[in-house]
Design an enzyme around this catalytic site. Sequence first.
Site, PDB file in Angstrom:
ATOM      1  N   ASP A 144     -13.936  96.330 -23.390  1.00  0.00           N
ATOM      2  CA  ASP A 144     -12.683  96.015 -24.084  1.00  0.00           C
ATOM      3  C   ASP A 144     -11.662  97.122 -23.843  1.00  0.00           C
ATOM      4  O   ASP A 144     -11.933  98.295 -24.109  1.00  0.00           O
ATOM      5  CB  ASP A 144     -12.955  95.883 -25.587  1.00  0.00           C
ATOM      6  CG  ASP A 144     -11.688  95.575 -26.364  1.00  0.00           C
ATOM      7  OD1 ASP A 144     -11.391  94.386 -26.563  1.00  0.00           O
ATOM      8  OD2 ASP A 144     -10.984  96.527 -26.776  1.00  0.00           O
ATOM      9  N   TYR A 159      -3.762 101.202 -23.876  1.00  0.00           N
ATOM     10  CA  TYR A 159      -4.715 102.326 -23.860  1.00  0.00           C
ATOM     11  C   TYR A 159      -4.476 103.255 -22.658  1.00  0.00           C
ATOM     12  O   TYR A 159      -5.052 104.337 -22.598  1.00  0.00           O
ATOM     13  CB  TYR A 159      -6.169 101.827 -23.823  1.00  0.00           C
ATOM     14  CG  TYR A 159      -6.604 100.999 -25.008  1.00  0.00           C
ATOM     15  CD1 TYR A 159      -5.802 100.854 -26.138  1.00  0.00           C
ATOM     16  CD2 TYR A 159      -7.831 100.335 -24.988  1.00  0.00           C
ATOM     17  CE1 TYR A 159      -6.206 100.069 -27.210  1.00  0.00           C
ATOM     18  CE2 TYR A 159      -8.247  99.553 -26.063  1.00  0.00           C
ATOM     19  CZ  TYR A 159      -7.429  99.412 -27.155  1.00  0.00           C
ATOM     20  OH  TYR A 159      -7.839  98.641 -28.224  1.00  0.00           O
ATOM     21  N   LYS A 187      -5.111  93.337 -23.419  1.00  0.00           N
ATOM     22  CA  LYS A 187      -4.248  92.863 -24.511  1.00  0.00           C
ATOM     23  C   LYS A 187      -2.772  92.978 -24.130  1.00  0.00           C
ATOM     24  O   LYS A 187      -2.367  93.929 -23.465  1.00  0.00           O
ATOM     25  CB  LYS A 187      -4.523  93.672 -25.795  1.00  0.00           C
ATOM     26  CG  LYS A 187      -6.002  93.671 -26.178  1.00  0.00           C
ATOM     27  CD  LYS A 187      -6.278  94.504 -27.426  1.00  0.00           C
ATOM     28  CE  LYS A 187      -7.768  94.670 -27.646  1.00  0.00           C
ATOM     29  NZ  LYS A 187      -8.365  95.757 -26.859  1.00  0.00           N
ATOM     30  N   HIS A 220      -1.993  91.604 -28.759  1.00  0.00           N
ATOM     31  CA  HIS A 220      -2.512  92.828 -29.389  1.00  0.00           C
ATOM     32  C   HIS A 220      -2.132  92.919 -30.869  1.00  0.00           C
ATOM     33  O   HIS A 220      -2.957  93.304 -31.704  1.00  0.00           O
ATOM     34  CB  HIS A 220      -1.983  94.048 -28.628  1.00  0.00           C
ATOM     35  CG  HIS A 220      -2.819  95.278 -28.800  1.00  0.00           C
ATOM     36  ND1 HIS A 220      -2.841  96.290 -27.877  1.00  0.00           N
ATOM     37  CD2 HIS A 220      -3.657  95.663 -29.788  1.00  0.00           C
ATOM     38  CE1 HIS A 220      -3.674  97.243 -28.288  1.00  0.00           C
ATOM     39  NE2 HIS A 220      -4.163  96.887 -29.448  1.00  0.00           N
ATOM     40  N   ASN A 245      -5.555  91.584 -34.680  1.00  0.00           N
ATOM     41  CA  ASN A 245      -4.809  92.061 -35.856  1.00  0.00           C
ATOM     42  C   ASN A 245      -4.011  90.957 -36.554  1.00  0.00           C
ATOM     43  O   ASN A 245      -2.981  91.223 -37.168  1.00  0.00           O
ATOM     44  CB  ASN A 245      -3.877  93.218 -35.462  1.00  0.00           C
ATOM     45  CG  ASN A 245      -4.658  94.401 -34.924  1.00  0.00           C
ATOM     46  OD1 ASN A 245      -5.497  94.972 -35.615  1.00  0.00           O
ATOM     47  ND2 ASN A 245      -4.416  94.751 -33.661  1.00  0.00           N
ATOM     48  N   GLN A 290      -9.538  89.800 -32.984  1.00  0.00           N
ATOM     49  CA  GLN A 290     -10.105  91.148 -33.009  1.00  0.00           C
ATOM     50  C   GLN A 290      -9.384  91.974 -34.066  1.00  0.00           C
ATOM     51  O   GLN A 290      -8.157  92.126 -34.014  1.00  0.00           O
ATOM     52  CB  GLN A 290      -9.957  91.806 -31.621  1.00  0.00           C
ATOM     53  CG  GLN A 290     -10.644  93.157 -31.554  1.00  0.00           C
ATOM     54  CD  GLN A 290     -10.465  93.884 -30.230  1.00  0.00           C
ATOM     55  OE1 GLN A 290     -10.023  95.033 -30.203  1.00  0.00           O
ATOM     56  NE2 GLN A 290     -10.800  93.225 -29.127  1.00  0.00           N
TER      57      GLN A 290
END
Length: 311
Positions: A51, A56, A85, A118, A168, A191
């Site tokens: 993931d 990131y 995402k 995301h 979220n 997630q």
Amino acid sequence: MSFTRLLSVNLNDGHFMPMLGFGTSAPRKVAMSNVEEAVQVAIDVGYRHIDSAYSYLNEEAIGQAIRKKIANGTVKRNDIFYTTKLWGTFSRPKLVQRGLELSLQKLQLSYVNLYLIHYPVSLQPGEEFLPMDSQGKIIFDTVDLCSMWEAMEKCKDAGLAKSIGVSNFNRRQLEMILNKPGLKYKPVCNQVECHPYLNQSKLLDFCKSKDIVLVAYSALGSHREKTWVDPNSPVLLEDPVLCALAKKHKRTPALIALRYQLQRGVVVLAKSYNEQRIRENVQVFEFQLTPEDMKAIDSLDRNLRYFNAVG
């Protein structure tokens, strides 16, 4: 034989997702060489679900690790379940596919297994990763979630993502998409932050009722980076109940927290850049918690969020 391959959940679009995933979000100080090395170790010990996210800033390293493991015959591409995402600056429908294409370029892969929205918030598009005004406040954009979702559906139709989902989202936001006229694909998963201090039981029940998988991030607490996390928040893995159960089962508190999620039917992301812990965490398939153990962990819920910011 990969343990993580043995336990997968059936998604509502017919694809399968391994129930134990390797989480890769990390403090910015983690070097890319460490990311690449950790992902290679994770694949070697049996992780098949990885993931990450555009935000990131580590997808080049992850792509390199995956491609090395494919090149040396450890895995084939279809053994790996990879998630990325959509970042908020790509929320406008005409930019959604572009956001995914940028991740694919970094990864040097032709598709991802799962593409998630995301956050249910959009940011002003542009070069700035986190657009700020002159007062240092984040500049949001106003994009309708349903039109964003339609653009996600197009990414699936184009073959760039095998499955699509969200992250979220609360129940109301999920319902907006589920009740959308002309909905083509339901989100396969949501997630969210989920651990014994925030067990998300109501959201889990709702997702199960709609055949949406709940995926837990921060399942072991958090890496306590000051930017996002209150340094005074309690350390989950030092909780006396988890420590007592760890002693009882001769396992680590982290394994107890991971096993708890699996037994609730929650897909769980285990995040570590420590080789020993990466190896240890796959032992989650080697033992079981009793109904009494599960009840004791359920009682730890205190609606405590470690993450309270966009990130």
